[in-house]
Design a protein around this motif. Structure first.
Motif, PDB file in Angstrom:
ATOM      1  N   MET A   1       0.837  -1.197   0.000  1.00  0.00           N
ATOM      2  CA  MET A   1       0.000   0.000   0.000  1.00  0.00           C
ATOM      3  C   MET A   1       0.871   1.244   0.000  1.00  0.00           C
ATOM      4  N   ALA A   2       0.411   2.256  -0.710  1.00  0.00           N
ATOM      5  CA  ALA A   2       1.118   3.529  -0.681  1.00  0.00           C
ATOM      6  C   ALA A   2       0.952   4.142   0.702  1.00  0.00           C
ATOM      7  N   HIS A   3       2.026   4.676   1.214  1.00  0.00           N
ATOM      8  CA  HIS A   3       1.992   5.150   2.585  1.00  0.00           C
ATOM      9  C   HIS A   3       3.066   6.222   2.762  1.00  0.00           C
ATOM     10  N   PRO A   4       2.740   7.320   3.438  1.00  0.00           N
ATOM     11  CA  PRO A   4       3.780   8.325   3.661  1.00  0.00           C
ATOM     12  C   PRO A   4       4.688   7.933   4.828  1.00  0.00           C
ATOM     13  N   LEU A   5       5.959   8.227   4.658  1.00  0.00           N
ATOM     14  CA  LEU A   5       6.940   8.031   5.727  1.00  0.00           C
ATOM     15  C   LEU A   5       7.667   9.350   5.907  1.00  0.00           C
ATOM     16  N   THR A   6       8.040   9.643   7.136  1.00  0.00           N
ATOM     17  CA  THR A   6       8.813  10.854   7.384  1.00  0.00           C
ATOM     18  C   THR A   6      10.181  10.486   7.928  1.00  0.00           C
ATOM     19  N   ALA A   7      11.208  11.034   7.307  1.00  0.00           N
ATOM     20  CA  ALA A   7      12.572  10.866   7.812  1.00  0.00           C
ATOM     21  C   ALA A   7      12.985  12.185   8.453  1.00  0.00           C
ATOM     22  N   THR A   8      13.409  12.125   9.708  1.00  0.00           N
ATOM     23  CA  THR A   8      13.829  13.329  10.424  1.00  0.00           C
ATOM     24  C   THR A   8      15.305  13.203  10.774  1.00  0.00           C
ATOM     25  N   ILE A   9      16.046  14.250  10.470  1.00  0.00           N
ATOM     26  CA  ILE A   9      17.493  14.202  10.670  1.00  0.00           C
ATOM     27  C   ILE A   9      17.892  15.191  11.767  1.00  0.00           C
ATOM     28  N   THR A  10      18.587  14.676  12.763  1.00  0.00           N
ATOM     29  CA  THR A  10      19.065  15.520  13.865  1.00  0.00           C
ATOM     30  C   THR A  10      20.551  15.282  14.078  1.00  0.00           C
ATOM     31  N   ARG A  11      21.156  16.217  14.793  1.00  0.00           N
ATOM     32  CA  ARG A  11      22.560  16.059  15.159  1.00  0.00           C
ATOM     33  C   ARG A  11      22.724  16.594  16.583  1.00  0.00           C
ATOM     34  N   ASP A  12      23.264  15.779  17.456  1.00  0.00           N
ATOM     35  CA  ASP A  12      23.384  16.130  18.880  1.00  0.00           C
ATOM     36  C   ASP A  12      22.031  16.595  19.435  1.00  0.00           C
ATOM     37  N   GLY A  13      20.966  15.956  19.006  1.00  0.00           N
ATOM     38  CA  GLY A  13      19.640  16.269  19.519  1.00  0.00           C
ATOM     39  C   GLY A  13      18.993  17.482  18.887  1.00  0.00           C
ATOM     40  N   ARG A  14      19.701  18.150  17.996  1.00  0.00           N
ATOM     41  CA  ARG A  14      19.135  19.362  17.370  1.00  0.00           C
ATOM     42  C   ARG A  14      18.738  19.076  15.915  1.00  0.00           C
ATOM     43  N   PRO A  15      17.659  19.709  15.483  1.00  0.00           N
ATOM     44  CA  PRO A  15      17.230  19.491  14.091  1.00  0.00           C
ATOM     45  C   PRO A  15      18.288  19.969  13.098  1.00  0.00           C
ATOM     46  N   VAL A  16      18.497  19.205  12.070  1.00  0.00           N
ATOM     47  CA  VAL A  16      19.442  19.578  11.015  1.00  0.00           C
ATOM     48  C   VAL A  16      18.684  20.327   9.918  1.00  0.00           C
ATOM     49  N   THR A  17      19.169  21.510   9.589  1.00  0.00           N
ATOM     50  CA  THR A  17      18.471  22.337   8.590  1.00  0.00           C
ATOM     51  C   THR A  17      19.412  22.827   7.493  1.00  0.00           C
ATOM     52  N   ASP A  18      20.559  22.166   7.360  1.00  0.00           N
ATOM     53  CA  ASP A  18      21.494  22.580   6.305  1.00  0.00           C
ATOM     54  C   ASP A  18      21.730  21.460   5.283  1.00  0.00           C
ATOM     55  N   LEU A  19      20.665  20.679   5.052  1.00  0.00           N
ATOM     56  CA  LEU A  19      20.784  19.638   4.022  1.00  0.00           C
ATOM     57  C   LEU A  19      20.930  20.287   2.656  1.00  0.00           C
ATOM     58  N   GLN A  20      21.823  19.713   1.868  1.00  0.00           N
ATOM     59  CA  GLN A  20      22.024  20.211   0.509  1.00  0.00           C
ATOM     60  C   GLN A  20      21.283  19.328  -0.484  1.00  0.00           C
TER      61      GLN A  20
END
Ligand SMILES: [Cu+2]
Length: 310
Positions: A219-238
């Motif tokens: 079945m089609a299904h959404p998945l979420t991948a969340t990336i953190t570093r040292d417990g903090r959200p990562v927001t500099d993905l290229q």
């Protein structure tokens, strides 16, 4: 000599579709692989690959159980919709980089040379060992005659499955996403690694990737991948291949393949993250080894998460 004039026998065994082709592939694949580690991840085991390449036995087909009749896009067939993966070597050397050459032969019997760009590339190529270790994701280059070369990094001994993922830009299959694969044996002493338990998260290079969602087989299904570093959200993905992460997954037991399609393109420059949503369609229940690739500061990271699918 063009690759298309070779492997006549293989071609004949794979001209049918569906379960028959899958079974034929299983038998021919297992016939050229080490016999007694066809259930990767179940146990530590040491075997020898490549010792009896022409001696298939029924027990070696165990990895394909539970699939008769399945004709899903599991990437396990060497031919689909008239498109055929052709490659000469049934064995590749161990422990050193090696080029792997192949062609995609179209319904007209000729090598396909016209491919559509998907996620910035015309060909995506994957290698994974039967115990789902040793993952490689490559972008081969094509010669004018349609011969592709994938520059594989060193392979550990064992049975490997090699997948070509592409979209014909013309012909009867125009616009359809296809994944074709075959196995090769890498001779030597095989040491299988048990599949890590399903956990939903993994770390790579100091980054933690957590996958959330409750995927159901088929079945089609959404998945979420969340990336953190040292417990903090990562927001500099290229951007990497036009998105902020690339996910491919392989099923424990039979190495069925899935590419998880990102729901968002990398439109925000080097400021992706921390949460990325994917459209998952995993064909089978059980454990999937899921490889999440993302880039920061010019470096590619690969995290491997075992995901359980109900
Ligand atoms: Cu790719």
């Amino acid at each position: 000599m063009p690759l298309s004039s070779r492997s006549t026998v293989r071609r004949r065994t794979l001209t049918t579709t569906g379960a028959t082709a899958v079974l034929a592939l299983a038998l021919s694949a297992c016939g050229s692989s080490a016999g007694d580690h066809s259930m990767p991840g179940m146990d530590h085991g040491v075997t020898t690959a490549g010792s009896s390449p022409s001696n298939p036995t029924p027990s070696t087909a165990g990895g394909m159980e539970g699939m008769p009749g399945m004709n899903a896009d599991d990437g396990l067939a060497a031919e689909k919709n008239g498109y055929r993966l052709e490659a000469e070597p049934a064995a590749l050397p161990a422990d050193r980089p090696t080029p792997f050459r192949f062609t995609v032969v179209g319904p007209d019997g000729k090598p396909v040379t016209d491919f559509a760009v998907e996620q910035t590339k015309t060909m995506h190529f994957y290698a994974v060992r039967s115990d789902l270790t040793g993952y490689q994701h490559l972008h081969p280059t094509m010669a004018a005659d349609g011969t592709w070369t994938a520059d594989l990094a060193a392979l550990q001994p064992g049975s490997w499955r090699l997948y070509a993922s592409f979209t014909p830009a013309g012909g009867p299959g125009k616009g359809s996403d296809l994944v074709l694969s075959r196995t090769v044996t890498v001779p030597g002493q095989v040491v299988d690694t048990p599949l890590p338990a399903a956990s939903g998260s993994a770390t790579a290079d100091g980054y933690t990737v957590t996958i959330q969602g409750d995927p159901m087989a088929g079945m089609a299904h959404p998945l979420t991948a969340t990336i953190t570093r040292d417990g903090r959200p990562v927001t500099d993905l290229q951007p990497y291949l036009g998105t902020y992460a690339h996910i491919s997954a392989f099923h424990e037991g039979d190495q069925a393949f899935a590419h998880l399609h990102p729901e968002t393109r990398a439109a925000g420059g080097d400021h992706g993250g921390p949460a990325l949503t994917f459209h998952a369609e995993l064909s089978r229940p059980g454990n999937w080894r899921t490889f999440i690739q993302f880039q920061t500061a010019g470096q590619l990271h690969t995290a491997a998460v075992t995901l359980h699918v109900g």
